[in-house]
Write an enzyme that holds these catalytic residues in place. Sequence first.
Site, PDB file in Angstrom:
ATOM      1  N   ASP A   1      14.889  62.209  69.916  1.00 51.77           N
ATOM      2  CA  ASP A   1      14.484  63.465  69.320  1.00 51.77           C
ATOM      3  C   ASP A   1      15.743  64.336  69.198  1.00 51.77           C
ATOM      4  O   ASP A   1      16.820  64.004  69.718  1.00 51.77           O
ATOM      5  CB  ASP A   1      13.371  64.155  70.133  1.00 51.77           C
ATOM      6  CG  ASP A   1      12.561  65.098  69.237  1.00 51.77           C
ATOM      7  OD1 ASP A   1      13.065  65.460  68.147  1.00 51.77           O
ATOM      8  OD2 ASP A   1      11.445  65.492  69.618  1.00 51.77           O
TER       9      ASP A   1
HETATM   10  C1  BGC Z   1      10.791  67.431  66.931  1.00 49.46           C
HETATM   11  C2  BGC Z   1      10.522  66.102  66.287  1.00 49.46           C
HETATM   12  C3  BGC Z   1      11.087  66.066  64.900  1.00 49.46           C
HETATM   13  C4  BGC Z   1      12.563  66.364  64.964  1.00 49.46           C
HETATM   14  C5  BGC Z   1      13.260  66.300  63.629  1.00 49.46           C
HETATM   15  C6  BGC Z   1      12.238  67.862  66.795  1.00 49.46           C
HETATM   16  O1  BGC Z   1      12.427  69.183  67.167  1.00 49.46           O
HETATM   17  O2  BGC Z   1      10.410  67.380  68.281  1.00 49.46           O
HETATM   18  O3  BGC Z   1       9.141  65.842  66.280  1.00 49.46           O
HETATM   19  O4  BGC Z   1      10.833  64.840  64.291  1.00 49.46           O
HETATM   20  O5  BGC Z   1      12.731  67.682  65.483  1.00 49.46           O
HETATM   21  O6  BGC Z   1      12.948  67.332  62.806  1.00 49.46           O
END
Ligand code: BGC
Length: 745
Positions: free
Chosen positions: A287
């Site tokens: 993440d």
């Molecule tokens: C989120 C993810 C997301 C990623 C990319 C993160 O802050 O937890 O679910 O896919 O950002 O945007």
Amino acid sequence: MGKYIIKVAIVFSLFSCSRNNNFNNSESDIYNKVDSLMSLMTLKEKIGQTIMYSGDWVTTGPTVSSNNIKLLKDGNLGAMLNVYSAKKTKELQKIAVEETRLGIPILFGYDIIHGFKTIFPINLGHAASWDMKDIQKSARIAADEASSAGLHWTFAPMLDIGRDPRWGRISEGAGEDVFLTNEIAKANVKGFQGDDLSKNNTILACAKHFVGYGAAQGGRDYHTVNMGQDELRNVYLPPFKAAVDAGVQTLMTAFNELNGVPATGNKFIFRDILRDEWGFKGFVVTDYTAINELVQHGFAENEKRATEIAIKAGVDMDMMSGANRFYLEALVNEGKVDADLVNDSCRRILFIKFKLGLFDDPYRYCDENREKEVTYKSEYLESARKSAAISSVLLKNDDNSLPLTKNQTIALIGPLVKDKENIIGNWAAAGDRNGKAISIYDGIKTYLGDAKILYAKGCNIKNDDKSGFQEAISLSRKADKIVLVMGEDYHMSGEAASRTNIKIPGIQTELIKTLKEEVPDKKIILILMNGRPLDLSEEDSLVDSILEIWFPGTIGGFGIADVLFGVYNPSGKLPITFPRNIGQVPIYYNVKNTGRPIPLENPNEDYKSNYIDSPNTPLYPFGHGLSYTTFEYSDISLSSNIIGESDILSISVNITNSGNYDGHEIVQLYIHDKVGSITRPVKELKGFSKIFIKKGENKTVNFQLTCKDFKFFNGKDFIFEPGEFEVAIAGSSDFSFMHSFELKL
Ligand code: BGC
């Protein structure tokens, strides 16, 4: 593309000399191609494949300043997120393909959570449709639109079981139940990835967040998670297993720690479970900045050490941490990280690039004509209209206050009546707020015309300005019915949007109370837009009907109007429990019995597992949802009262539509394994079926169960155990078991 062809030809000739292969795309052929490509790559270039940075368009977290173009030209960028459009992605792809030493195409990923341009109901809402075909279709449509805008990869589906409505991200998942979430996982993976990833309209899915994210302490986002094997294996892991079995190609790490080990550095979940037990062959992405966060977690002394921990734990691609970029080469050179770990990650990523067909034609997704053709296609908007309708849940409908009729004048009141900004919900990808969206007002107008709608905003979503109350009261006096459109704004759910108060915000409830007092003779219908279960105890006592519409999407206004006027008879059922008050949280239907359950015959008995100031029961249970008609369940019959290991148990029920409207019913099958070596929940959903019955008619619905449906993790393995089981077929989780059978081994 000339230079690209030359480079790829070098790689492939190398490959064909050694293998004399005819370039078909079977998996082993692809691995051979990957290996021959990798034989030309430097360590730095291999690491480059594991690095992902965001474009500057949108961000979902702190940005790390980076010169993406330089990285790209140097062959040190494998993927980008938050960049889309056929034109922009083509420009960037051209750099990767034509200006780097080896011309390896990059991957473009984006959060396509509930639609790309055409936005569908938020995921929690769509789960309320229990309609797997519709969910799969929405993912297919999203993939078609997104792939035409140059995207290869969505960071979806989000498969975190959510049992705490304080947690803002509950809106992105499928609710509290394992069985339902498993089915939705499969539908999404099939919808996004289709049957052939090399087609130009299929995209990679990404099951996230691995794992336990939904169990954040206190419902506070990113917070600590502690759970034992029972909960981990029987509740939080199964949806990911379902996605892996359905062929999902990528997984994302979670932000949370799990039993003291942050997920992004958690070898047990990635190497032991995902790779060794489940045989996952795709790649794992972190993440956003999650490798760096190992330092904040107190799990790594510094970012270099965090980089080492993450790759050893099983992470392949680094989203936004810059960790692999800055430290991985040195770690390998110093002998702290085995070069083979880098090789493995690079191999997995390249394998998927081949599978997507990017080495055949790196620009296959960047087609401006296709982009124009498929974006907001009218059939896609029509589909979203249906999704909005089938996802709405009629929580309450006293005196059949709904549906509305065309000859009535309505007072349409509330801060969300004319809203086009919130209606598409949180995380609405490239969805157009305002421009394309259809408000509830616009939808109702198509049935009533302007003349029969008396509109007043009444109040705002959040502040305490009561200056609009008087207008709302006077208009309500002139109308036949009062229809309120209220709820949360879209920022109140989603990432980093946890709440400690799950009531309708601001003074909206006060407005309802005032209308009830001032205009007591009129029916009040509450239409609710929100991203989580709310505490609706007060509203439930004030209004006649409640229609939960979540954030219904681009064409939400039309879809919801179809429901309000009975063109679509509501069929949605809650995928999550609505509590009576926040003190009951976490609350879900498939709890354990405890040693001191409340006796049904004497709910107030002392020293039982209860509250002294609230019932244990929720306001609206999991699986609940009314219709304009009524369905009667009768004649439940079992093919046998004893089954053996290889038997199939058939259970059937007769359902009569005894009301005045044709309608769909979501028929639910529950079991209870009465005694287990690990205690079993009091109820477990094990099947469901959405059926259509005309008024006055009836249908028989059949379910089949086998031993594998009774499996659970007992601390070592997934097993079924002999003994007595209860079974029921019902229209919600609120029922008492009346039938049982024995599993004899
Ligand atoms: C989120 C993810 C997301 C990623 C990319 C993160 O802050 O937890 O679910 O896919 O950002 O945007």
